[in-house]
Motif scaffolding. Structure first.
Motif, PDB file in Angstrom:
ATOM      1  N   CYS A 195       0.831  -1.201   0.000  1.00 54.47           N
ATOM      2  CA  CYS A 195       0.000   0.000   0.000  1.00 54.47           C
ATOM      3  C   CYS A 195       0.866   1.252   0.000  1.00 54.47           C
ATOM      4  N   PHE A 196       1.878   1.261   0.852  1.00 51.25           N
ATOM      5  CA  PHE A 196       2.763   2.428   0.941  1.00 51.25           C
ATOM      6  C   PHE A 196       3.563   2.603  -0.346  1.00 51.25           C
ATOM      7  N   ARG A 197       4.089   1.508  -0.874  1.00 55.71           N
ATOM      8  CA  ARG A 197       4.919   1.596  -2.081  1.00 55.71           C
ATOM      9  C   ARG A 197       4.112   2.052  -3.293  1.00 55.71           C
ATOM     10  N   LEU A 198       2.874   1.582  -3.371  1.00 53.95           N
ATOM     11  CA  LEU A 198       2.015   1.923  -4.503  1.00 53.95           C
ATOM     12  C   LEU A 198       1.260   3.225  -4.290  1.00 53.95           C
ATOM     13  N   ALA A 199       1.186   3.671  -3.016  1.00 56.00           N
ATOM     14  CA  ALA A 199       0.394   4.855  -2.655  1.00 56.00           C
ATOM     15  C   ALA A 199      -1.059   4.673  -3.080  1.00 56.00           C
ATOM     16  N   GLN A 200      -1.540   3.426  -2.946  1.00 58.66           N
ATOM     17  CA  GLN A 200      -2.910   3.080  -3.313  1.00 58.66           C
ATOM     18  C   GLN A 200      -3.477   2.106  -2.288  1.00 58.66           C
TER      19      GLN A 200
END
Length: 248
Positions: free
Chosen positions: A93-98
């Protein structure tokens, strides 16, 4: 669930959600602590969403995540395990910002086999993750743990994201306030220094019969030559410690 039923009550939405959002963005109180705000976030999500536990990770200036709050100890341990194994929905979630939500049980096993096994061993059948995000700035992620293989409705996801965004606003507002205070202090210090220096220039100009500009150059030469601050030397001049060593 009882919470879901309560969420359908417009009176509850207006009252309780209003209180929650005010709490998450109110960082102007003197006793404000970021960890306390995030702890409230995890507890509010458990109260308002059909989930059993919640945990929050924030990124440091280098982009490394750290567990900062959790509604239950089991959630905290799972978040730590996720960091240790570098595998899980919060990291993605953090890496994709989604948002990473409503992943099927089979997909969860495929994407995060180690984390999924640990989560199920702790009594959680499904999990979701929402970014701690304000517009294009992502500062962390929040994981939601469910005891059943449930899916979050569009309404649940929107509410969860709104809660996370409110807490993010609170954190960024507090951070900006500290930076603003620091900048204001630096600006005030600069203004105060300038007043002292201007006074010293006048003293030197009058005593030596030179221009204010020449007095300023002499002041700077003396400060630099002795490794002293310009304001410090100016303060000595004003205090009467003038001994004739300035030669404009």
């Amino acid at each position: 669930m009882v919470v879901t039923a309560r969420l359908e009550d417009d009176g509850f939405i207006t009252g309780r959600l209003g209180e929650v959002f005010v709490d998450l963005v109110d960082t102007l109180v003197s006793e404000f602590e970021s960890v306390d705000l995030l702890q409230n976030l995890t507890e509010f999500t458990v109260e308002l969403l059909p989930i059993a536990a919640s945990g929050v990770m924030l990124a440091d200036p280098h982009g490394s995540l750290t567990v900062v709050a959790s509604s239950h100890e089991s959630a905290r341990l799972l978040e730590l395990y996720e960091l240790q194994t570098q595998e899980g929905p919060c990291l993605d979630c953090f890496r994709l910002a989604q948002p990473v939500v409503n992943t099927s049980p089979s997909e969860a096993v495929e994407r995060w086999p180690v984390f999924t096994a640990a989560a199920r061993g702790a009594g959680y059948a499904s999990f979701h993750s929402l970014p701690m995000q304000l517009r294009d700035k992502t500062i962390g992620a929040m994981t939601l743990f469910c005891q059943s293989s449930s899916t979050l409705s569009t309404r649940d996801v929107k509410l969860g994201r709104a809660l996370a965004a409110a807490a993010t606003i609170g954190l960024l507002q507090e951070r900006a306030g500290r930076e603003k205070d620091l900048l204001s202090g630096q600006l005030q210090e600069a203004l105060n220094s300038r007043i002292v220096i201007e006074q010293a220039k006048g003293v030197l100009a009058e005593r030596n019969g030179v221009t204010v500009e020449a007095a300023f150059h002499a002041l700077r030469r003396h400060a630099r030559g002795r490794g002293q601050s310009l304001r410090g030397v100016a303060g000595e001049v004003i205090a009467g410690k003038w001994n004739g060593i300035f030669t404009p």
